[in-house]
Design a protein around this motif. Structure first.
Motif, PDB file in Angstrom:
ATOM      1  N   ARG A  31       0.916  -1.182   0.088  1.00 34.13           N
ATOM      2  CA  ARG A  31       0.144  -0.020  -0.030  1.00 34.13           C
ATOM      3  C   ARG A  31       0.925   1.269   0.012  1.00 34.13           C
ATOM      4  O   ARG A  31       0.255   2.534   0.330  1.00 34.13           O
ATOM      5  CB  ARG A  31      -0.871  -0.213   1.236  1.00 34.13           C
ATOM      6  N   ASP A  32       2.053   1.086  -0.471  1.00 38.67           N
ATOM      7  CA  ASP A  32       3.016   2.216  -0.656  1.00 38.67           C
ATOM      8  C   ASP A  32       3.396   3.111   0.853  1.00 38.67           C
ATOM      9  O   ASP A  32       3.433   4.105   0.730  1.00 38.67           O
ATOM     10  CB  ASP A  32       2.580   3.292  -1.686  1.00 38.67           C
ATOM     11  N   VAL A  33       2.988   2.271   1.714  1.00 40.50           N
ATOM     12  CA  VAL A  33       3.557   3.114   3.150  1.00 40.50           C
ATOM     13  C   VAL A  33       4.907   2.796   3.380  1.00 40.50           C
ATOM     14  O   VAL A  33       5.275   1.508   3.668  1.00 40.50           O
ATOM     15  CB  VAL A  33       2.452   2.464   4.336  1.00 40.50           C
ATOM     16  N   PRO A  34       5.746   3.868   3.530  1.00 42.85           N
ATOM     17  CA  PRO A  34       7.041   3.494   3.608  1.00 42.85           C
ATOM     18  C   PRO A  34       7.284   2.762   5.092  1.00 42.85           C
ATOM     19  O   PRO A  34       6.641   3.295   6.230  1.00 42.85           O
ATOM     20  CB  PRO A  34       7.949   4.758   3.700  1.00 42.85           C
ATOM     21  N   CYS A  35       8.289   1.649   5.199  1.00 46.45           N
ATOM     22  CA  CYS A  35       8.326   0.973   6.502  1.00 46.45           C
ATOM     23  C   CYS A  35       9.776   0.490   6.429  1.00 46.45           C
ATOM     24  O   CYS A  35      10.446  -0.015   5.689  1.00 46.45           O
ATOM     25  CB  CYS A  35       7.620  -0.272   6.405  1.00 46.45           C
ATOM     26  N   LEU A  36      10.512   0.795   7.967  1.00 44.74           N
ATOM     27  CA  LEU A  36      11.696   0.450   8.093  1.00 44.74           C
ATOM     28  C   LEU A  36      11.888  -0.556   9.162  1.00 44.74           C
ATOM     29  O   LEU A  36      11.411  -0.196  10.147  1.00 44.74           O
ATOM     30  CB  LEU A  36      12.776   1.615   8.384  1.00 44.74           C
ATOM     31  N   VAL A  37      12.469  -1.935   8.982  1.00 42.99           N
ATOM     32  CA  VAL A  37      12.194  -2.684  10.230  1.00 42.99           C
ATOM     33  C   VAL A  37      13.874  -2.806  10.574  1.00 42.99           C
ATOM     34  O   VAL A  37      14.793  -2.831   9.886  1.00 42.99           O
ATOM     35  CB  VAL A  37      12.060  -4.106   9.673  1.00 42.99           C
ATOM     36  N   PHE A  38      13.671  -2.925  11.982  1.00 39.47           N
ATOM     37  CA  PHE A  38      15.010  -2.909  12.761  1.00 39.47           C
ATOM     38  C   PHE A  38      14.783  -4.468  13.538  1.00 39.47           C
ATOM     39  O   PHE A  38      14.095  -4.578  14.320  1.00 39.47           O
ATOM     40  CB  PHE A  38      15.388  -1.807  13.986  1.00 39.47           C
ATOM     41  N   ALA A  39      15.705  -5.327  13.109  1.00 37.88           N
ATOM     42  CA  ALA A  39      15.529  -6.670  13.589  1.00 37.88           C
ATOM     43  C   ALA A  39      16.871  -7.333  13.802  1.00 37.88           C
ATOM     44  O   ALA A  39      18.042  -6.941  13.144  1.00 37.88           O
ATOM     45  CB  ALA A  39      14.666  -7.651  12.489  1.00 37.88           C
ATOM     46  N   PRO A  40      16.950  -8.550  14.589  1.00 36.05           N
ATOM     47  CA  PRO A  40      18.249  -8.970  14.771  1.00 36.05           C
ATOM     48  C   PRO A  40      18.609  -9.894  13.650  1.00 36.05           C
ATOM     49  O   PRO A  40      17.866 -10.361  12.650  1.00 36.05           O
ATOM     50  CB  PRO A  40      17.977  -9.827  16.002  1.00 36.05           C
ATOM     51  N   ASP A  41      19.993 -10.239  13.409  1.00 37.24           N
ATOM     52  CA  ASP A  41      20.308 -11.532  12.523  1.00 37.24           C
ATOM     53  C   ASP A  41      19.520 -12.785  12.807  1.00 37.24           C
ATOM     54  O   ASP A  41      19.641 -12.924  14.383  1.00 37.24           O
ATOM     55  CB  ASP A  41      21.692 -11.388  12.514  1.00 37.24           C
ATOM     56  N   PRO A  42      19.120 -13.486  11.927  1.00 38.69           N
ATOM     57  CA  PRO A  42      18.335 -14.952  12.471  1.00 38.69           C
ATOM     58  C   PRO A  42      19.531 -15.842  12.933  1.00 38.69           C
ATOM     59  O   PRO A  42      20.750 -15.365  13.042  1.00 38.69           O
ATOM     60  CB  PRO A  42      17.918 -15.279  11.275  1.00 38.69           C
ATOM     61  N   ALA A  43      19.089 -16.985  13.374  1.00 28.83           N
ATOM     62  CA  ALA A  43      19.949 -18.082  13.701  1.00 28.83           C
ATOM     63  C   ALA A  43      21.016 -18.199  12.575  1.00 28.83           C
ATOM     64  O   ALA A  43      20.618 -18.127  11.305  1.00 28.83           O
ATOM     65  CB  ALA A  43      19.171 -19.390  13.971  1.00 28.83           C
ATOM     66  N   SER A  44      22.084 -18.866  12.859  1.00 27.44           N
ATOM     67  CA  SER A  44      23.246 -18.865  11.908  1.00 27.44           C
ATOM     68  C   SER A  44      22.872 -19.847  10.864  1.00 27.44           C
ATOM     69  O   SER A  44      23.332 -19.658   9.864  1.00 27.44           O
ATOM     70  CB  SER A  44      24.479 -19.440  12.602  1.00 27.44           C
ATOM     71  N   SER A  45      21.934 -20.834  11.059  1.00 24.55           N
ATOM     72  CA  SER A  45      21.536 -21.821   9.926  1.00 24.55           C
ATOM     73  C   SER A  45      20.702 -21.122   8.692  1.00 24.55           C
ATOM     74  O   SER A  45      20.320 -21.461   7.922  1.00 24.55           O
ATOM     75  CB  SER A  45      20.873 -22.871  10.594  1.00 24.55           C
ATOM     76  N   LYS A  46      20.177 -19.755   9.014  1.00 24.29           N
ATOM     77  CA  LYS A  46      19.528 -19.207   8.127  1.00 24.29           C
ATOM     78  C   LYS A  46      20.060 -17.812   7.573  1.00 24.29           C
ATOM     79  O   LYS A  46      20.700 -17.222   8.620  1.00 24.29           O
ATOM     80  CB  LYS A  46      18.114 -18.663   8.716  1.00 24.29           C
ATOM     81  N   SER A  47      19.827 -17.541   6.438  1.00 29.28           N
ATOM     82  CA  SER A  47      20.626 -16.517   5.711  1.00 29.28           C
ATOM     83  C   SER A  47      19.729 -15.633   5.250  1.00 29.28           C
ATOM     84  O   SER A  47      19.187 -16.023   3.917  1.00 29.28           O
ATOM     85  CB  SER A  47      21.831 -16.879   5.118  1.00 29.28           C
ATOM     86  N   PRO A  48      19.217 -14.616   5.704  1.00 22.88           N
ATOM     87  CA  PRO A  48      18.046 -13.890   4.914  1.00 22.88           C
ATOM     88  C   PRO A  48      18.541 -12.998   3.950  1.00 22.88           C
ATOM     89  O   PRO A  48      19.705 -12.519   4.003  1.00 22.88           O
ATOM     90  CB  PRO A  48      17.587 -12.851   5.992  1.00 22.88           C
ATOM     91  N   GLU A  49      17.788 -12.825   2.910  1.00 24.95           N
ATOM     92  CA  GLU A  49      18.303 -11.947   1.727  1.00 24.95           C
ATOM     93  C   GLU A  49      18.188 -10.315   2.084  1.00 24.95           C
ATOM     94  O   GLU A  49      17.498 -10.073   3.206  1.00 24.95           O
ATOM     95  CB  GLU A  49      17.247 -12.005   0.507  1.00 24.95           C
ATOM     96  N   ALA A  50      19.335  -9.953   1.613  1.00 27.72           N
ATOM     97  CA  ALA A  50      19.598  -8.481   2.028  1.00 27.72           C
ATOM     98  C   ALA A  50      18.482  -7.463   1.378  1.00 27.72           C
ATOM     99  O   ALA A  50      17.929  -7.817   0.212  1.00 27.72           O
ATOM    100  CB  ALA A  50      20.779  -7.895   1.240  1.00 27.72           C
ATOM    101  N   SER A  51      17.821  -6.822   2.423  1.00 30.74           N
ATOM    102  CA  SER A  51      16.799  -5.914   1.951  1.00 30.74           C
ATOM    103  C   SER A  51      16.859  -4.404   2.270  1.00 30.74           C
ATOM    104  O   SER A  51      17.506  -4.291   3.553  1.00 30.74           O
ATOM    105  CB  SER A  51      15.401  -6.538   2.615  1.00 30.74           C
ATOM    106  N   PRO A  52      16.343  -3.436   1.388  1.00 32.44           N
ATOM    107  CA  PRO A  52      16.920  -2.281   1.900  1.00 32.44           C
ATOM    108  C   PRO A  52      15.618  -1.643   2.952  1.00 32.44           C
ATOM    109  O   PRO A  52      15.700  -0.646   3.564  1.00 32.44           O
ATOM    110  CB  PRO A  52      16.262  -1.481   0.507  1.00 32.44           C
ATOM    111  N   PHE A  53      14.562  -2.711   3.085  1.00 31.84           N
ATOM    112  CA  PHE A  53      13.715  -2.179   4.179  1.00 31.84           C
ATOM    113  C   PHE A  53      14.258  -2.843   5.726  1.00 31.84           C
ATOM    114  O   PHE A  53      13.227  -2.753   6.642  1.00 31.84           O
ATOM    115  CB  PHE A  53      12.191  -2.718   3.740  1.00 31.84           C
TER     116      PHE A  53
END
Length: 392
Positions: A31-53
């Motif tokens: 819905r085009d609402v700007p959002c910025l998330v501050f979150a921890p790195d996940p467990a080492s077994s998981k590797s999230p994709e880099a995201s500008p958000f």
């Protein structure tokens, strides 16, 4: 509106809070609402994709709830990111390190603040023999939420619990949970699924899904099933999907009680949907839920539900209508419910149909539309006197 979200659990972690918050941010972006998330790195077994958000930080697991990771954020980095983003509202979703940064920034810059309350951490303490921390924990939880314009809770029962603790009902609002009925549905080739797991001759499947930890009461599920199998249906099979610190202990319990339980370990979609849909009963004795996403998922897949008569699951399961609710912690009560459903096929069918009907009404978009309206109201509010300004 520009929303900054602070959370100590987020995708790709797999738990109810992380998945709900991911859906919330996806909804905002759509819905085009700007959002910025501050979150921890996940467990080492998981590797999230880099995201500008999403801004990620080094982290360590929280002992009561490893899916919540205690972030070790760089204050300068957080401040610069927020200064560049210019939020008009801050949403704190977990009461740990990142949430504290969000509160500090909101107070310093007089930015409207909202929170979401997801977990009754105080109810976990008894399972870890640290009940003495309850008063101290509540003192902190009360302080953490004191400046929030709204505190969103997942169920009416949770709202009632917090109101009983003296929280201002005017600041409490229910943000319930939905289910994606395109992903969770009753369609399954049951014979093929059971055969692939060596269970092709199993006439009755009792299914549990959830984290294997003391506060989830999976031990009650095993004890109840053992009694049900011994007294009622010797060929019934208990299938357990999930992982956690109690995994080995629960396997030992099953052996001691003569239950050849089928432990699947961590089970992701679409296999999870297949097991829900193949189950004759979904057994979920947890007494600490603020909502219980798995109960709604099971209903959407056509599984009759047996759950504890306490907590957020009672908002979803109407006793004798779309499921059966049992005395919390009582293996005898749960075993009796299993027997009742086993002996009464028409009851199973009625509860299956009513559960499906209920799940079809739980639209995520409608739920998020209501949440967005409330958050936008806070974002645009001129009266920000509820937040105490701080310096530094």
């Amino acid at each position: 509106m520009r929303l900054a979200l602070f959370t100590d659990t987020f995708a790709p972690e797999i738990n109810g809070v992380a998945r709900t918050l991911e859906r919330w941010t996806n909804y905002l972006q759509a819905r085009d609402v700007p959002c910025l998330v501050f979150a921890p790195d996940p467990a080492s077994s998981k590797s999230p994709e880099a995201s500008p958000f999403v801004e990620r930080f080094a982290s360590m697991p929280f002992f009561l709830y490893p899916e919540c990771r205690l972030a070790l954020p760089n204050p300068i980095h957080v401040r610069r990111a927020l200064d560049a983003f210019r939020p008009t509202v801050i949403h704190v979703a977990t009461p740990f390190n990142l949430g504290l940064f969000g509160i500090h920034y909101a107070k310093k810059h007089r930015i409207p603040l909202v929170a979401s309350y997801h977990t009754h951490f105080d109810r976990y303490l008894a399972f870890y023999n640290i009940q003495w921390m309850v008063k101290m924990l509540w003192r902190y939880i009360n302080w953490f939420h004191q400046d929030c314009r709204y505190i969103f809770v997942p169920s009416k029962s949770t709202l009632h619990d917090l109101k009983e603790r003296g929280w201002d009902e005017k600041r409490l609002a229910v943000w319930t949970r939905g289910v994606d009925t395109k992903s969770y549905h009753p369609n399954v080739d049951k014979a093929q699924l059971l055969a692939s797991h060596g269970l092709k001759n199993s006439p009755y499947i009792v299914f549990y899904a959830g984290r294997l930890a003391p506060e989830k009461n999976a031990d009650v599920a095993i004890s109840a099933f053992a009694k049900f199998r011994r007294d009622v249906c010797k060929d019934a099979v208990l299938v357990i999907a999930g992982d956690g610190p109690s995994s080995e202990q629960l396997k030992q319990q099953a052996l001691q009680e003569g239950v050849d339980a089928h432990f699947l370990g961590f089970t992701a979609m679409p296999e999870l949907q297949q097991w829900y849909a193949a189950a004759d009963v979904f057994l979920f004795p947890s007494s600490t839920e603020t909502f219980g996403n798995v109960v709604l998922e099971a209903m959407a897949c056509g599984a009759p539900v047996v759950c504890a008569d306490t907590g957020g699951v009672t908002d979803t399961v109407r006793h004798e209508w779309n499921g059966l609710r049992c005395e919390p912690g009582s293996a005898d009560s749960f075993a009796a419910a299993l027997e009742r459903l086993y002996r009464d096929e028409s009851l199973r069918n009625r509860m299956r149909a009513r559960g499906l009907a209920h799940s079809m009404r739980q639209s995520w978009d409608a739920i998020f539309d209501e949440l967005l309206a409330r958050v936008a109201e806070v974002s645009l509010a001129d009266d920000r006197s509820t937040i105490r300004h701080i310096r530094g």
